[in-house]
Design a protein around this motif. Structure first.
Motif, PDB file in Angstrom:
ATOM      1  N   PRO A   1       0.800  -1.221   0.000  1.00 43.72           N
ATOM      2  CA  PRO A   1       0.000   0.000   0.000  1.00 43.72           C
ATOM      3  C   PRO A   1       0.835   1.275   0.000  1.00 43.72           C
ATOM      4  CG  PRO A   1      -0.888  -1.566   1.570  1.00 43.72           C
ATOM      5  CD  PRO A   1       0.429  -2.115   1.092  1.00 43.72           C
ATOM      6  N   LYS A   2       0.454   2.185  -0.880  1.00 42.35           N
ATOM      7  CA  LYS A   2       1.074   3.501  -1.033  1.00 42.35           C
ATOM      8  C   LYS A   2       2.520   3.445  -1.497  1.00 42.35           C
ATOM      9  CE  LYS A   2      -2.048   5.742   2.163  1.00 42.35           C
ATOM     10  NZ  LYS A   2      -2.214   6.741   3.201  1.00 42.35           N
ATOM     11  N   VAL A   3       2.995   2.262  -1.923  1.00 39.44           N
ATOM     12  CA  VAL A   3       4.376   2.122  -2.370  1.00 39.44           C
ATOM     13  C   VAL A   3       4.457   1.482  -3.758  1.00 39.44           C
ATOM     14  CG1 VAL A   3       6.639   1.082  -1.899  1.00 39.44           C
ATOM     15  CG2 VAL A   3       5.252   1.982  -0.016  1.00 39.44           C
ATOM     16  N   SER A   4       3.884   0.283  -3.930  1.00 38.23           N
ATOM     17  CA  SER A   4       4.058  -0.389  -5.217  1.00 38.23           C
ATOM     18  C   SER A   4       3.014  -1.477  -5.439  1.00 38.23           C
ATOM     19  CB  SER A   4       5.450  -1.018  -5.315  1.00 38.23           C
ATOM     20  OG  SER A   4       5.581  -2.078  -4.410  1.00 38.23           O
TER      21      SER A   4
ATOM     22  N   MET B   1       4.133 -11.060 -19.393  1.00 37.00           N
ATOM     23  CA  MET B   1       4.603  -9.723 -19.055  1.00 37.00           C
ATOM     24  C   MET B   1       4.296  -9.465 -17.587  1.00 37.00           C
ATOM     25  SD  MET B   1       3.495  -7.700 -22.472  1.00 37.00           S
ATOM     26  CE  MET B   1       4.770  -6.478 -22.544  1.00 37.00           C
ATOM     27  N   ARG B   2       5.258  -8.849 -16.926  1.00 41.85           N
ATOM     28  CA  ARG B   2       5.136  -8.507 -15.504  1.00 41.85           C
ATOM     29  C   ARG B   2       5.478  -7.025 -15.381  1.00 41.85           C
ATOM     30  NH1 ARG B   2       5.647 -11.644 -10.704  1.00 41.85           N
ATOM     31  NH2 ARG B   2       6.624 -10.495  -9.011  1.00 41.85           N
ATOM     32  N   ALA B   3       4.507  -6.223 -14.943  1.00 37.23           N
ATOM     33  CA  ALA B   3       4.695  -4.779 -14.840  1.00 37.23           C
ATOM     34  C   ALA B   3       4.732  -4.351 -13.386  1.00 37.23           C
ATOM     35  CB  ALA B   3       3.567  -4.051 -15.572  1.00 37.23           C
ATOM     36  N   LYS B   4       5.626  -3.412 -13.089  1.00 37.34           N
ATOM     37  CA  LYS B   4       5.770  -2.903 -11.727  1.00 37.34           C
ATOM     38  C   LYS B   4       5.567  -1.394 -11.734  1.00 37.34           C
ATOM     39  CE  LYS B   4       8.793  -2.917  -7.725  1.00 37.34           C
ATOM     40  NZ  LYS B   4       9.969  -3.539  -7.118  1.00 37.34           N
ATOM     41  N   HIS B   5       4.828  -0.911 -10.733  1.00 38.14           N
ATOM     42  CA  HIS B   5       4.633   0.511 -10.483  1.00 38.14           C
ATOM     43  C   HIS B   5       5.118   0.755  -9.054  1.00 38.14           C
ATOM     44  CE1 HIS B   5       1.907   1.140 -13.975  1.00 38.14           C
ATOM     45  NE2 HIS B   5       1.727  -0.160 -13.797  1.00 38.14           N
ATOM     46  N   HIS B   6       6.158   1.577  -8.899  1.00 42.57           N
ATOM     47  CA  HIS B   6       6.752   1.791  -7.577  1.00 42.57           C
ATOM     48  C   HIS B   6       6.954   3.282  -7.335  1.00 42.57           C
ATOM     49  CE1 HIS B   6       9.174   0.667  -4.057  1.00 42.57           C
ATOM     50  NE2 HIS B   6       9.873   1.750  -4.348  1.00 42.57           N
ATOM     51  N   LEU B   7       6.565   3.754  -6.148  1.00 44.03           N
ATOM     52  CA  LEU B   7       6.732   5.155  -5.767  1.00 44.03           C
ATOM     53  C   LEU B   7       7.712   5.268  -4.614  1.00 44.03           C
ATOM     54  CD1 LEU B   7       3.007   6.304  -5.727  1.00 44.03           C
ATOM     55  CD2 LEU B   7       4.607   6.284  -7.650  1.00 44.03           C
ATOM     56  N   SER B   8       8.563   6.300  -4.689  1.00 45.51           N
ATOM     57  CA  SER B   8       9.506   6.586  -3.604  1.00 45.51           C
ATOM     58  C   SER B   8       9.567   8.085  -3.380  1.00 45.51           C
ATOM     59  CB  SER B   8      10.923   6.122  -3.975  1.00 45.51           C
ATOM     60  OG  SER B   8      10.971   4.766  -4.246  1.00 45.51           O
ATOM     61  N   PRO B   9       9.353   8.538  -2.137  1.00 39.58           N
ATOM     62  CA  PRO B   9       9.571   9.956  -1.854  1.00 39.58           C
ATOM     63  C   PRO B   9      11.072  10.254  -1.930  1.00 39.58           C
ATOM     64  CG  PRO B   9       8.375   8.875  -0.060  1.00 39.58           C
ATOM     65  CD  PRO B   9       8.828   7.818  -0.991  1.00 39.58           C
ATOM     66  N   VAL B  10      11.438  11.294  -2.673  1.00 44.79           N
ATOM     67  CA  VAL B  10      12.832  11.712  -2.802  1.00 44.79           C
ATOM     68  C   VAL B  10      12.864  13.220  -2.596  1.00 44.79           C
ATOM     69  CG1 VAL B  10      14.854  11.827  -4.317  1.00 44.79           C
ATOM     70  CG2 VAL B  10      13.302   9.874  -4.472  1.00 44.79           C
ATOM     71  N   LYS B  11      13.350  13.649  -1.441  1.00 44.81           N
ATOM     72  CA  LYS B  11      13.347  15.064  -1.060  1.00 44.81           C
ATOM     73  C   LYS B  11      11.945  15.625  -1.188  1.00 44.81           C
ATOM     74  CE  LYS B  11      18.216  15.747  -1.984  1.00 44.81           C
ATOM     75  NZ  LYS B  11      19.234  16.512  -2.621  1.00 44.81           N
ATOM     76  N   ASP B  12      11.739  16.612  -2.066  1.00 44.14           N
ATOM     77  CA  ASP B  12      10.432  17.273  -2.190  1.00 44.14           C
ATOM     78  C   ASP B  12       9.572  16.713  -3.321  1.00 44.14           C
ATOM     79  OD1 ASP B  12      11.212  18.903  -0.132  1.00 44.14           O
ATOM     80  OD2 ASP B  12      11.922  20.501  -1.449  1.00 44.14           O
TER      81      ASP B  12
END
Length: 151
Positions: free
Chosen positions: A69-72, A84-95
């Motif tokens: 949750p809230k990451v990937s 096919m294998r798709a990845k969606h990943h979020l990372s906070p980086v500074k601002d």
């Protein structure tokens, strides 16, 4: 074969996540998606299924196999000869929020089709990330963060 793209989005990760997992809304802002519909019940997560239609491709069923949750999230679609294998990943980086997307192509046809598909898939990932950036930074959704922050 792994194909990847990254982009930095000047919005909080909560907003980017909410827009990313709103699969049914993708056709409204993603230029590479003609149709997207979650076809499973319940909250989006492991086991969720969605039908996606992209230009010059048949409708394809994708199934979520990993979810943080809230990451990937990672989802897969497969036939007998190509997966096919798709990845969606979020990372906070500074601002900002870094959005990483990738597609892994596997299966008996991957050595033949992989080199042919690499460039158009890379371009599609780039377009999708740019569209996500525009949707997050420039739409009314960015102004209504309160609506999405809990998503």
């Amino acid at each position: 074969m792994l194909i990847e793209d990254r982009i930095h989005i000047s919005c909080p990760a909560d907003l980017v996540w909410a827009i990313t997992i709103d699969i049914n809304g993708w056709p409204n802002w993603v230029p590479t998606i003609r149709h997207a519909q979650v076809v499973s019940e319940g909250p989006f997560g492991v086991g969720s299924k969605a039908v996606i239609k992209q230009p010059a491709q048949p409708k394809t069923l994708w199934r979520v196999v990993e979810f943080s949750p809230k990451v990937s999230f990672v989802w897969e679609t497969s036939g007998r000869l190509l997966r096919m294998r798709a990845k969606h990943h979020l990372s906070p980086v500074k601002d900002v929020t870094e959005c990483y997307t990738s597609i892994q192509i596997e299966g008996p046809l991957s050595p033949l089709l992989g080199p042919i598909l690499r460039y158009p898939i890379k371009q599609a990932l780039r377009q999708e990330n740019k569209a996500l950036k525009i949707e997050c930074e420039g739409s009314d959704r960015a102004l209504s963060l309160g609506k999405y922050a809990s998503g």
